[in-house]
Design a protein around this motif. Structure first.
Motif, PDB file in Angstrom:
ATOM      1  N   ASN A  75      10.876 -35.468 -54.297  1.00 39.88           N
ATOM      2  CA  ASN A  75      11.879 -34.499 -54.749  1.00 39.88           C
ATOM      3  C   ASN A  75      12.797 -34.150 -53.571  1.00 39.88           C
ATOM      4  OD1 ASN A  75      10.611 -32.518 -53.134  1.00 39.88           O
ATOM      5  ND2 ASN A  75       9.095 -32.226 -54.749  1.00 39.88           N
ATOM      6  N   TRP A  76      13.660 -33.157 -53.724  1.00 35.19           N
ATOM      7  CA  TRP A  76      14.672 -32.899 -52.693  1.00 35.19           C
ATOM      8  C   TRP A  76      14.059 -32.483 -51.357  1.00 35.19           C
ATOM      9  CZ3 TRP A  76      14.736 -27.881 -50.872  1.00 35.19           C
ATOM     10  CH2 TRP A  76      14.148 -26.926 -51.682  1.00 35.19           C
ATOM     11  N   THR A  77      12.840 -31.983 -51.358  1.00 37.23           N
ATOM     12  CA  THR A  77      12.248 -31.594 -50.069  1.00 37.23           C
ATOM     13  C   THR A  77      11.928 -32.830 -49.213  1.00 37.23           C
ATOM     14  OG1 THR A  77      10.026 -31.532 -50.986  1.00 37.23           O
ATOM     15  CG2 THR A  77      11.250 -29.465 -51.000  1.00 37.23           C
ATOM     16  N   ASN A  78      11.902 -33.999 -49.846  1.00 36.64           N
ATOM     17  CA  ASN A  78      11.693 -35.226 -49.062  1.00 36.64           C
ATOM     18  C   ASN A  78      12.944 -35.637 -48.286  1.00 36.64           C
ATOM     19  OD1 ASN A  78       9.581 -35.535 -51.421  1.00 36.64           O
ATOM     20  ND2 ASN A  78       8.904 -36.815 -49.713  1.00 36.64           N
ATOM     21  N   CYS A  79      14.051 -34.920 -48.514  1.00 39.92           N
ATOM     22  CA  CYS A  79      15.295 -35.259 -47.795  1.00 39.92           C
ATOM     23  C   CYS A  79      15.344 -34.626 -46.399  1.00 39.92           C
ATOM     24  CB  CYS A  79      16.515 -34.784 -48.580  1.00 39.92           C
ATOM     25  SG  CYS A  79      16.734 -35.687 -50.091  1.00 39.92           S
ATOM     26  N   PHE A  80      14.419 -33.704 -46.101  1.00 41.66           N
ATOM     27  CA  PHE A  80      14.535 -32.987 -44.821  1.00 41.66           C
ATOM     28  C   PHE A  80      14.510 -33.938 -43.621  1.00 41.66           C
ATOM     29  CE2 PHE A  80      12.477 -29.110 -47.021  1.00 41.66           C
ATOM     30  CZ  PHE A  80      13.713 -28.693 -47.467  1.00 41.66           C
ATOM     31  N   GLY A  81      13.632 -34.952 -43.674  1.00 41.94           N
ATOM     32  CA  GLY A  81      13.559 -35.914 -42.560  1.00 41.94           C
ATOM     33  C   GLY A  81      14.875 -36.662 -42.408  1.00 41.94           C
ATOM     34  N   GLY A  82      15.397 -37.156 -43.544  1.00 45.55           N
ATOM     35  CA  GLY A  82      16.669 -37.892 -43.517  1.00 45.55           C
ATOM     36  C   GLY A  82      17.816 -37.002 -43.048  1.00 45.55           C
ATOM     37  N   MET A  83      17.792 -35.716 -43.492  1.00 50.65           N
ATOM     38  CA  MET A  83      18.849 -34.785 -43.065  1.00 50.65           C
ATOM     39  C   MET A  83      18.797 -34.557 -41.550  1.00 50.65           C
ATOM     40  SD  MET A  83      20.749 -33.983 -45.498  1.00 50.65           S
ATOM     41  CE  MET A  83      21.646 -32.646 -44.750  1.00 50.65           C
ATOM     42  N   THR A  84      17.574 -34.478 -41.016  1.00 51.31           N
ATOM     43  CA  THR A  84      17.440 -34.316 -39.565  1.00 51.31           C
ATOM     44  C   THR A  84      18.082 -35.503 -38.862  1.00 51.31           C
ATOM     45  OG1 THR A  84      15.280 -33.337 -40.054  1.00 51.31           O
ATOM     46  CG2 THR A  84      15.777 -33.725 -37.749  1.00 51.31           C
ATOM     47  N   LEU A 118       7.218 -28.617 -41.866  1.00 46.96           N
ATOM     48  CA  LEU A 118       6.464 -27.795 -42.819  1.00 46.96           C
ATOM     49  C   LEU A 118       6.183 -28.583 -44.100  1.00 46.96           C
ATOM     50  CD1 LEU A 118       8.254 -24.349 -42.416  1.00 46.96           C
ATOM     51  CD2 LEU A 118       5.966 -24.989 -41.635  1.00 46.96           C
ATOM     52  N   LYS A 119       7.205 -29.358 -44.538  1.00 46.93           N
ATOM     53  CA  LYS A 119       7.032 -30.133 -45.774  1.00 46.93           C
ATOM     54  C   LYS A 119       5.898 -31.160 -45.618  1.00 46.93           C
ATOM     55  CE  LYS A 119       7.593 -33.125 -49.082  1.00 46.93           C
ATOM     56  NZ  LYS A 119       7.409 -32.977 -50.499  1.00 46.93           N
ATOM     57  N   VAL A 120       5.980 -31.973 -44.535  1.00 48.68           N
ATOM     58  CA  VAL A 120       4.960 -33.024 -44.401  1.00 48.68           C
ATOM     59  C   VAL A 120       3.582 -32.414 -44.130  1.00 48.68           C
ATOM     60  CG1 VAL A 120       6.510 -34.915 -43.800  1.00 48.68           C
ATOM     61  CG2 VAL A 120       5.560 -33.529 -41.982  1.00 48.68           C
ATOM     62  N   PHE A 121       3.583 -31.240 -43.486  1.00 48.51           N
ATOM     63  CA  PHE A 121       2.293 -30.561 -43.276  1.00 48.51           C
ATOM     64  C   PHE A 121       1.726 -30.098 -44.615  1.00 48.51           C
ATOM     65  CE2 PHE A 121      -0.287 -26.784 -42.414  1.00 48.51           C
ATOM     66  CZ  PHE A 121      -1.196 -27.329 -41.530  1.00 48.51           C
ATOM     67  N   SER A 122       2.618 -29.532 -45.465  1.00 46.82           N
ATOM     68  CA  SER A 122       2.157 -28.959 -46.735  1.00 46.82           C
ATOM     69  C   SER A 122       1.555 -30.014 -47.660  1.00 46.82           C
ATOM     70  CB  SER A 122       3.302 -28.237 -47.437  1.00 46.82           C
ATOM     71  OG  SER A 122       4.180 -29.194 -47.998  1.00 46.82           O
ATOM     72  N   ILE A 123       1.997 -31.278 -47.522  1.00 44.63           N
ATOM     73  CA  ILE A 123       1.410 -32.318 -48.387  1.00 44.63           C
ATOM     74  C   ILE A 123       0.328 -33.106 -47.653  1.00 44.63           C
ATOM     75  CG2 ILE A 123       3.446 -32.545 -49.879  1.00 44.63           C
ATOM     76  CD1 ILE A 123       4.137 -35.095 -48.274  1.00 44.63           C
ATOM     77  N   GLY A 124      -0.042 -32.624 -46.464  1.00 46.33           N
ATOM     78  CA  GLY A 124      -1.139 -33.264 -45.726  1.00 46.33           C
ATOM     79  C   GLY A 124      -0.801 -34.676 -45.270  1.00 46.33           C
TER      80      GLY A 124
END
Ligand code: HEM
Length: 218
Positions: free
Chosen positions: A34-43, A105-111
């Motif tokens: 979902n859109w939270t997977n874009c954080f890495g690409g946005m960085t 935080l996102k990648v941590f939250s999904i382990g």
């Protein structure tokens, strides 16, 4: 358009580009993303902006005690779009750190740090450290009062590290206080050392992600 197609055909005949390109472009994305997977690409996009605006600033910036602040003033007041480019560089620096924190935080939250992705996580921690060090080293470069005192505080924090603190502080400052030595060091760190290190780390981070794919939901 025709010239683009013909050029591509020319290169494709020689280097067989179509197959690997189509593989990359048509890769199927897992449906749980979902859109939270874009954080890495946005960085990563923000890093690209920093690279571009940083090179433009380097055309006019001068890393000496006498010239640093006047050269920044010149960028702001005389160079066309100088204020815009400098503002973009400064704001994107903050945004990149914020985005990296969201990504972490996102990648941590999904382990996603669990086996087999431990080294992706470790390379991420190093990337975060490098990103923050980019910000710290860039902050001194305008050589205004804010830069001077922020770096004084930052290097004193480094100096409070157990055992190695004293050495770290002298290494960073190039002496016992902020001088031209410090500025040269921070400039070298900011435009030579850190860009090299981050490119190596990004290559490692992305290679591991492409080899292992994005993690499944918990
Ligand atoms: C310059 C900083 C960084 C960039 C450009 C970057 C970029 C990316 C990209 C594009 C992805 C794939 C898409 C996604 O899952 O978001 C990714 C995945 C990942 N990143 Fe980063 N990253 C950075 C920093 C970090 C940090 C600080 C951490 C953690 C400490 C981290 C840990 C991970 C992990 C574990 C994955 C795998 C996610 C999964 O498989 O679900 N990264 N990174």
């Amino acid at each position: 358009m025709d010239i683009a197609r013909r050029s591509f055909h020319y290169l494709d005949q020689r280097y067989r580009l179509r197959e690997p390109l189509e593989y990359q472009l048509n890769k199927r994305i897992p449906s749980h993303l979902n859109w939270t997977n874009c954080f890495g690409g946005m960085t990563f996009v923000m890093f690209g902006i920093q690279l571009l605006t940083g090179v433009l600033l380097a055309f006019y910036y001068r890393p000496t005690m006498d010239e640093a602040y006047p050269s920044v003033l010149r960028i702001m007041q005389e160079i066309p779009f100088g204020g815009f480019v400098r503002g973009l560089h400064a704001w994107t620096a903050n945004a990149m750190i914020a985005m990296a924190i969201l990504h972490m935080l996102k990648v941590f939250s999904i382990g996603a740090f669990r086996p087999p992705r431990e080294f992706t996580w470790v390379s991420g921690v190093l990337l975060f450290f490098v990103t923050v060090t980019f910000g710290f080293s860039g902050y001194l470069l305008p050589m205004n009062q804010l830069a001077y005192w922020a770096t004084t505080v930052g290097t004193q924090i480094a100096g409070a590290l157990p055992f190695v603190g004293g050495y770290a502080q002298i290494f960073l400052l190039g002496g016992s206080q902020i001088t031209g030595e410090t500025l040269t060091r921070f400039f070298a760190l900011h435009v030579l050392v850190l860009p090299g290190v981050i490119l190596v780390l990004l290559a490692a981070h992305f290679t591991m992600i492409r080899r292992q794919g994005i993690s499944d939901p918990l």
